[in-house]
Design a protein around this motif. Structure first.
Motif, PDB file in Angstrom:
ATOM      1  N   GLY A 413       0.806  -1.222   0.000  1.00 34.72           N
ATOM      2  CA  GLY A 413       0.000   0.000   0.000  1.00 34.72           C
ATOM      3  C   GLY A 413       0.837   1.270   0.000  1.00 34.72           C
ATOM      4  O   GLY A 413       0.505   2.249   0.666  1.00 34.72           O
ATOM      5  N   ARG A 414       1.931   1.270  -0.753  1.00 37.25           N
ATOM      6  CA  ARG A 414       2.782   2.462  -0.787  1.00 37.25           C
ATOM      7  C   ARG A 414       2.235   3.491  -1.781  1.00 37.25           C
ATOM      8  O   ARG A 414       1.613   3.128  -2.780  1.00 37.25           O
ATOM      9  CB  ARG A 414       4.214   2.062  -1.141  1.00 37.25           C
ATOM     10  N   ASP A 415       2.505   4.778  -1.499  1.00 32.08           N
ATOM     11  CA  ASP A 415       1.947   5.780  -2.424  1.00 32.08           C
ATOM     12  C   ASP A 415       2.855   5.968  -3.632  1.00 32.08           C
ATOM     13  O   ASP A 415       3.982   5.459  -3.682  1.00 32.08           O
ATOM     14  CB  ASP A 415       1.681   7.109  -1.705  1.00 32.08           C
ATOM     15  N   HIS A 416       2.348   6.747  -4.599  1.00 33.28           N
ATOM     16  CA  HIS A 416       3.037   6.743  -5.880  1.00 33.28           C
ATOM     17  C   HIS A 416       4.422   7.385  -5.814  1.00 33.28           C
ATOM     18  O   HIS A 416       5.326   7.004  -6.538  1.00 33.28           O
ATOM     19  CB  HIS A 416       2.158   7.358  -6.975  1.00 33.28           C
ATOM     20  N   SER A 417       4.626   8.331  -4.867  1.00 36.52           N
ATOM     21  CA  SER A 417       5.961   8.952  -4.799  1.00 36.52           C
ATOM     22  C   SER A 417       6.986   7.971  -4.235  1.00 36.52           C
ATOM     23  O   SER A 417       8.155   7.955  -4.645  1.00 36.52           O
ATOM     24  CB  SER A 417       5.921  10.250  -3.980  1.00 36.52           C
ATOM     25  N   THR A 418       6.560   7.100  -3.316  1.00 32.83           N
ATOM     26  CA  THR A 418       7.475   6.068  -2.807  1.00 32.83           C
ATOM     27  C   THR A 418       7.873   5.115  -3.945  1.00 32.83           C
ATOM     28  O   THR A 418       9.036   4.732  -4.077  1.00 32.83           O
ATOM     29  CB  THR A 418       6.793   5.250  -1.676  1.00 32.83           C
ATOM     30  N   VAL A 419       6.877   4.768  -4.758  1.00 27.27           N
ATOM     31  CA  VAL A 419       7.156   3.867  -5.884  1.00 27.27           C
ATOM     32  C   VAL A 419       8.152   4.532  -6.830  1.00 27.27           C
ATOM     33  O   VAL A 419       9.153   3.932  -7.231  1.00 27.27           O
ATOM     34  CB  VAL A 419       5.844   3.502  -6.633  1.00 27.27           C
ATOM     35  N   LEU A 420       7.895   5.792  -7.144  1.00 27.11           N
ATOM     36  CA  LEU A 420       8.765   6.527  -8.056  1.00 27.11           C
ATOM     37  C   LEU A 420      10.195   6.587  -7.502  1.00 27.11           C
ATOM     38  O   LEU A 420      11.176   6.352  -8.219  1.00 27.11           O
ATOM     39  CB  LEU A 420       8.223   7.947  -8.241  1.00 27.11           C
ATOM     40  N   HIS A 421      10.287   6.859  -6.219  1.00 26.59           N
ATOM     41  CA  HIS A 421      11.585   6.930  -5.557  1.00 26.59           C
ATOM     42  C   HIS A 421      12.326   5.590  -5.675  1.00 26.59           C
ATOM     43  O   HIS A 421      13.518   5.541  -6.019  1.00 26.59           O
ATOM     44  CB  HIS A 421      11.362   7.305  -4.083  1.00 26.59           C
ATOM     45  N   SER A 422      11.594   4.495  -5.432  1.00 31.45           N
ATOM     46  CA  SER A 422      12.207   3.157  -5.528  1.00 31.45           C
ATOM     47  C   SER A 422      12.716   2.904  -6.936  1.00 31.45           C
ATOM     48  O   SER A 422      13.833   2.396  -7.135  1.00 31.45           O
ATOM     49  CB  SER A 422      11.186   2.069  -5.181  1.00 31.45           C
ATOM     50  N   ILE A 423      11.889   3.252  -7.912  1.00 33.94           N
ATOM     51  CA  ILE A 423      12.275   2.996  -9.312  1.00 33.94           C
ATOM     52  C   ILE A 423      13.530   3.802  -9.668  1.00 33.94           C
ATOM     53  O   ILE A 423      14.469   3.292 -10.276  1.00 33.94           O
ATOM     54  CB  ILE A 423      11.093   3.344 -10.256  1.00 33.94           C
ATOM     55  N   GLU A 424      13.556   5.074  -9.231  1.00 35.76           N
ATOM     56  CA  GLU A 424      14.723   5.922  -9.504  1.00 35.76           C
ATOM     57  C   GLU A 424      15.982   5.335  -8.885  1.00 35.76           C
ATOM     58  O   GLU A 424      17.056   5.346  -9.485  1.00 35.76           O
ATOM     59  CB  GLU A 424      14.499   7.339  -8.933  1.00 35.76           C
ATOM     60  N   LYS A 425      15.816   4.818  -7.666  1.00 34.07           N
ATOM     61  CA  LYS A 425      16.977   4.231  -6.976  1.00 34.07           C
ATOM     62  C   LYS A 425      17.576   3.082  -7.790  1.00 34.07           C
ATOM     63  O   LYS A 425      18.802   2.988  -7.959  1.00 34.07           O
ATOM     64  CB  LYS A 425      16.547   3.698  -5.604  1.00 34.07           C
ATOM     65  N   VAL A 426      16.691   2.208  -8.281  1.00 33.64           N
ATOM     66  CA  VAL A 426      17.195   1.071  -9.077  1.00 33.64           C
ATOM     67  C   VAL A 426      17.866   1.595 -10.345  1.00 33.64           C
ATOM     68  O   VAL A 426      18.963   1.160 -10.713  1.00 33.64           O
ATOM     69  CB  VAL A 426      16.051   0.088  -9.422  1.00 33.64           C
ATOM     70  N   LYS A 427      17.220   2.575 -10.984  1.00 33.27           N
ATOM     71  CA  LYS A 427      17.787   3.131 -12.225  1.00 33.27           C
ATOM     72  C   LYS A 427      19.190   3.673 -11.988  1.00 33.27           C
ATOM     73  O   LYS A 427      20.112   3.421 -12.752  1.00 33.27           O
ATOM     74  CB  LYS A 427      16.905   4.279 -12.729  1.00 33.27           C
TER      75      LYS A 427
END
Ligand code: ADP
Ligand code: MG
Length: 448
Positions: A413-427
């Motif tokens: 149940g994470r919000d979209h900014s957390t998801v975006l942050h996670s994706i950026e980290k992997v990138k």
């Protein structure tokens, strides 16, 4: 009726390729197709016991072959010869022609079992096969002297067998007295084994010695077969010293055939080694047109282009696609158009993009990191789970059409900014950390 004959002939060819010559001859040398429509195929067999014993096999073999060719399978009716005898003249003579020209009997060594279609006239020349073609033509004019051996190699379905047989046809045409032996390596091996068993090796050797041209197809089949290689070495030497033409094919250049004796590798390189590359777009178009023309059709330019754009793997597939499009056109009595080609090719020839599910991604990541799927999808923030979770989010974004919000709901149940942050980290990590790149590519291999 006339248009259906090539389809039945192609069906037989397909069956022969998949079941091998001996089973094919046992089951199909004397059956006839009396009718071939979109919905039903009628075949007749010589007697009741054949019908009873092989009834199911006919259904399976013919059904599979036609599914491969056309993408659907008409109903099959098997009757006993004479019961329902209505076959069209052209069709039955065409079948017989096909069978006679391809059957091979033990004692009939000099009857070249060539496919009548594999001629130079039917071979389309492009950048991909220019050298092989030019050399093949040249050797027919100077047997045994110019390029000996002539060795042609390519991936599957690119025209090796066609070119070998075209050389044989051409030599036979120029001088019918020439003794030409075209043989697959598999048959070479089998004959050799049988001759040893029966103590007839000398007579086999004599037969090979007595040819003007020996064409051996698919020599990669000799890989790892020590005694056959030994035998072939002697056959080769005998013919070479007599300046008899040797033509060979393989799926790789001589030195890459696994466990091929060095002395054979050396000999295979003595003459000319030519590689056939996959056909480029323009050549694919010419091949499509040629194949259609041979079957008695003129295919519109835009359809030929469409097929050449769609089927790029090899010439055999390309030919299959043409047969399929023409088959559908003929059986549905509709003109050949782009729409018809799309419909005809959609099941067997057009690669559908694979739909990747989020669950496949999560499973692959969990396995790679040895963590529980439920943990990845949960709320805990242990480091051992956070990284796999971030990778899951990154891959979900890359391979699914889920929005950031939707992805968040799947991962605790994470919000979209957390998801975006996670994706950026992997990138960012990918850019600086080769280990992460390797891990990602391993995981992607699992679910793509
Ligand atoms: P390989 O022996 O390399 O696996 P084949 O010779 O069996 O390939 O070719 C596969 C099919 O494609 C055959 O039906 C053959 O006639 C056809 N083919 C391959 N190359 C060409 C070409 N350049 N022109 C016309 N047909 C071709
Ligand atoms: Mg071949």
């Amino acid at each position: 009726m006339k248009q259906q004959a090539p389809l039945w002939s192609k069906t037989l060819q397909q069956i022969r390729t998949s079941v091998g010559k001996s089973r094919y001859n046992a089951l199909f040398s004397d059956i006839y197709c009396s009718s071939f429509t979109k919905d039903e195929i009628k075949i007749s067999v010589p007697n009741e016991s054949r019908k009873n014993v092989f009834g199911r096999q006919y259904h399976e073999l013919i059904g599979d072959a036609i599914r491969k060719l056309l993408g659907w399978s008409p109903r099959l009716t098997v009757s006993v010869d004479g019961e329902e005898c209505a076959y069209g003249e052209e069709e039955s003579s065409l079948n017989t022609f096909f069978l006679e020209t391809t059957s091979e009997t033990e004692n009939d060594l000099w009857t070249v079992p060539l496919n009548p279609d594999y001629t130079f006239d039917n071979f389309v020349v492009g950048r991909c096969n220019q050298l092989a073609h030019a050399a093949a033509i040249a050797i027919t004019e100077s047997l045994g002297k110019l390029y000996n051996p002539f060795f042609v190699h390519s991936a599957v379905g690119m025209g090796k067998t066609h070119i070998l047989q075209a050389v044989c046809h051409e030599i036979k045409k120029k001088d019918p007295s020439k003794k030409i032996l075209y043989i697959s390596s598999e048959v070479f091996v089998n004959r050799f084994i049988r001759a040893i068993e029966k103590g007839e090796i000398e007579s086999l050797r004599y037969q090979y010695k007595d040819v003007d041209v020996l064409a051996v197809d698919d020599t990669h089949f000799f890989a790892n077969k020590e005694r056959t290689q030994e035998e072939f070495f002697h056959t080769f030497n005998n013919l070479y010293h007599l300046q008899k033409q040797i033509i060979l094919s393989s799926d790789s250049p001589p030195k890459e055939i696994p466990l091929l004796q060095e002395r054979l590798v050396t000999r295979f390189n003595w003459g000319l080694v030519a590689r056939i590359e996959p056909p480029e777009y323009e050549t694919r178009i010419s091949i499509v047109k040629k194949k259609a023309y041979i079957s008695g059709y003129n295919i519109p330019d835009n359809v030929a282009q469409y097929i050449a754009e769609t089927v790029i793997s090899n010439v055999r597939e390309l030919e299959g696609a043409v047969v399929c499009v023409l088959g559908v056109s003929s059986l549905t009595d509709s003109p050949v158009s782009i729409e018809l080609a799309q419909e005809a090719l959609k099941d067997n020839f057009i690669q559908k993009p694979k739909i990747i599910k989020l669950s496949n991604i999560i499973e692959a990541v969990a396995n790679r990191f040895n963590v529980k799927e439920t943990d990845i999808c949960g709320k805990r923030r242990l480091k051992s789970i956070v990284i796999p979770r971030q990778i899951c989010m990154f891959l979900a974004r890359k391979y699914t059409s889920l929005s950031l919000e939707e992805i968040g709901t799947y991962f605790g149940g994470r919000d979209h900014s957390t998801v975006l942050h996670s994706i950026e980290k992997v990138k960012n990590n990918i850019e600086v950390n080769p280990t992460i790149c390797a891990i990602l590519s391993d995981i992607e291999k699992v679910f793509t």
